[in-house]
Design a protein around this motif. Structure first.
Motif, short mmCIF file in Angstrom:
data_model
loop_
_atom_site.label_atom_id
_atom_site.label_comp_id
_atom_site.label_asym_id
_atom_site.label_seq_id
_atom_site.Cartn_x
_atom_site.Cartn_y
_atom_site.Cartn_z
N SER A 2 3.67 12.35 4.86
CA SER A 2 2.31 12.84 4.93
C SER A 2 1.74 12.48 6.29
O SER A 2 2.25 11.59 6.99
N PRO A 49 -4.56 12.73 -1.33
CA PRO A 49 -3.45 12.06 -0.65
C PRO A 49 -2.11 12.65 -1.09
O PRO A 49 -1.84 12.79 -2.27
N LEU A 67 1.41 8.78 -3.52
CA LEU A 67 0.08 9.12 -3.03
C LEU A 67 -0.01 9.11 -1.51
O LEU A 67 -0.62 9.99 -0.91
N TYR A 68 0.59 8.09 -0.88
CA TYR A 68 0.31 7.84 0.53
C TYR A 68 1.44 8.20 1.50
O TYR A 68 1.20 8.32 2.69
N ASN A 89 -5.40 5.34 9.63
CA ASN A 89 -5.39 5.83 8.25
C ASN A 89 -6.78 5.87 7.63
O ASN A 89 -6.95 6.37 6.52
N LEU A 127 0.81 -1.21 0.00
CA LEU A 127 0.00 0.00 0.00
C LEU A 127 0.85 1.27 0.00
O LEU A 127 0.61 2.18 -0.80
N TYR A 128 1.86 1.34 0.87
CA TYR A 128 2.61 2.58 1.03
C TYR A 128 3.85 2.65 0.15
O TYR A 128 4.11 3.69 -0.46
N ARG A 132 -0.92 10.86 7.05
CA ARG A 132 -1.35 9.46 7.05
C ARG A 132 -0.17 8.54 7.30
O ARG A 132 -0.21 7.65 8.15
N ALA A 133 0.91 8.74 6.55
CA ALA A 133 2.07 7.86 6.66
C ALA A 133 2.80 8.06 7.97
O ALA A 133 3.33 7.09 8.54
#
Length: 396
Positions: free
Chosen positions: A170, A373, A105-106, A240, A98-99, A172-173
């Motif tokens: 970010s 994102p 993006l993330y 997240n 995902l990351y 989120r991360a």
């Protein structure tokens, strides 16, 4: 087919991670409860610290714990380790899918630190590896002889990590990586300390020697750390999905409060299981902590405070912002590479759709900087204020 395949890989790895985490957390909670519920009585075998009687599934169980080791090893010995290893491995796989695969993006927010995707991956790996090393050295330092001082040092360390990561990734991360570091610490405690110490104890018994009591003491200390970190790490790993947790100005402070809230809740149950007076005060602390988190989440994004525009906002202004900043992904047929369907099924490519999803727009793009994102489309602070003002002006 590539976006579809990656979506299913993401789903299946996440499924595996949740299953293994349930197994690990369940066994951890059970053994902490068992350890705390042991009671002494006359007639117990030599070396037994206590026993507990339990009933489950229609049967009765008599559990006993040897302080160091039994006089002789049984023929069959069950080891609890693979659930911890599988949780970390599946979690790292999910982080990669995902990351790392979607770093632009993330993970990366150019307004925070404009780096290439491989730089973000290297920072991630370095944070996990260095973070474990620092924690391990703290435990082995003189601080490790005092559980209270060690806990305080560990708390300060994790809060500093949360603050530092908020200046690298970010929102989120950053929050996800604090959880990933705690998960790495917990799994490494099992892999590097708990299981090796138990293995040394078994080897000593096979050699006809008495195992070193310090091995068990050190393993128990790390196991206790894992117990108190479990609730915070679960919060951080699901954060997240909740932009007011990770996408606001004081997300790193929210991490600090969550560490306290999770610890006091575990303390409540640990005290109850140990037969000590019930510390009802812990729920007051937890409730106050949650109130603080909610208040912090209303402070606005990391670049702007939650100050609304006073003038009336025309819908045409909102529509222009959303269509230019959001609709390339949130459309019936997304045009952003690698996205095969609108995220969460939300389309924002028409006036009707924008109006219908006003509450989501407020949370994800006005009160937090969760969307877009990594601010991949370059939405400005002024545009976020405009969206916040528009949603404020809508009838309740």
């Amino acid at each position: 087919m590539e976006p579809i395949v990656w979506e299913w890989v993401n789903f299946l790895v996440r499924w595996l991670h949740v299953i293994t985490a349930i197994a690990w957390i369940g066994s951890s909670f059970y053994f902490i409860h068992l350890d705390l519920s042991l009671r002494r009585r006359d007639g117990l075998p030599n070396g037994v610290a206590g026993e507990a009687w339990q009933v489950h599934g229609g049967g009765f169980y008599n559990m006993m714990k040897y302080t160091v080791a039994p006089p002789e090893l049984p023929e069959k010995l069950t080891w609890f380790k693979w659930e911890a290893y599988a949780t970390w491995l599946s979690g790292f796989a999910l982080l990669s899918v995902l990351y790392y695969h979607g770093a632009e993006l993330y993970m990366i927010d150019p307004a925070v630190l404009d780096i290439p995707w491989w730089g973000a991956v290297l920072l991630s790996l370095g944070a996990l590896g260095l973070g474990w090393h620092v924690y391990d050295r703290l435990c082995k330092s003189p601080l490790g002889k005092d559980d209270v001082k060690l806990a305080a040092a560990g708390f300060v360390f994790l809060v500093l990590v949360a603050w530092g990561l908020s200046h690298l990734f970010s929102g989120r991360a950053a929050m996800l990586h604090v959880g990933a570091l705690i998960g790495t610490m917990m799994s490494a405690n099992v892999f590097r300390i708990i299981i090796p110490n138990q293995t040394k104890a078994v080897a000593a018994m096979k050699a006809g020697q008495v195992p070193d009591p310090a091995l068990g003491k050190q393993a128990k200390q790390r196991s206790l750390h894992n117990n108190y970190l479990t609730l915070p790490v679960v919060f951080l790993m699901i954060s997240n999905h909740y932009p007011l947790a990770f996408g606001t100005r004081y997300s790193w402070v929210i991490v600090a409060v969550v560490l306290v809230v999770g610890a006091v809740i575990r303390h409540f149950f640990n005290s109850r299981h140990a037969g000590k007076p019930t510390p009802w005060w812990t729920w007051a602390v937890a409730a106050a902590g949650i109130a603080v988190i909610i208040g912090l989440s209303a402070a606005g994004t990391r670049t702007e405070s939650a100050v609304a525009v006073s003038a009336k906002v025309e819908f045409a202004q909102v529509e222009e912002v959303v269509l230019s900043r959001c609709s390339m992904c949130h459309a019936a047929q997304p045009v952003w590479e690698g996205i095969g369907a609108p995220p969460r099924g939300v389309t924002l490519d028409s006036a009707e759709a924008i109006s219908r999803h006003a509450p989501q727009i407020r949370v994800w793009a006005a009160l937090s900087d969760a969307m877009p994102p990594g601010n991949i489309t370059g939405i400005t602070p002024e545009e976020r204020r405009l969206l916040a003002a528009w949603t404020d002006q809508l009838p309740r």
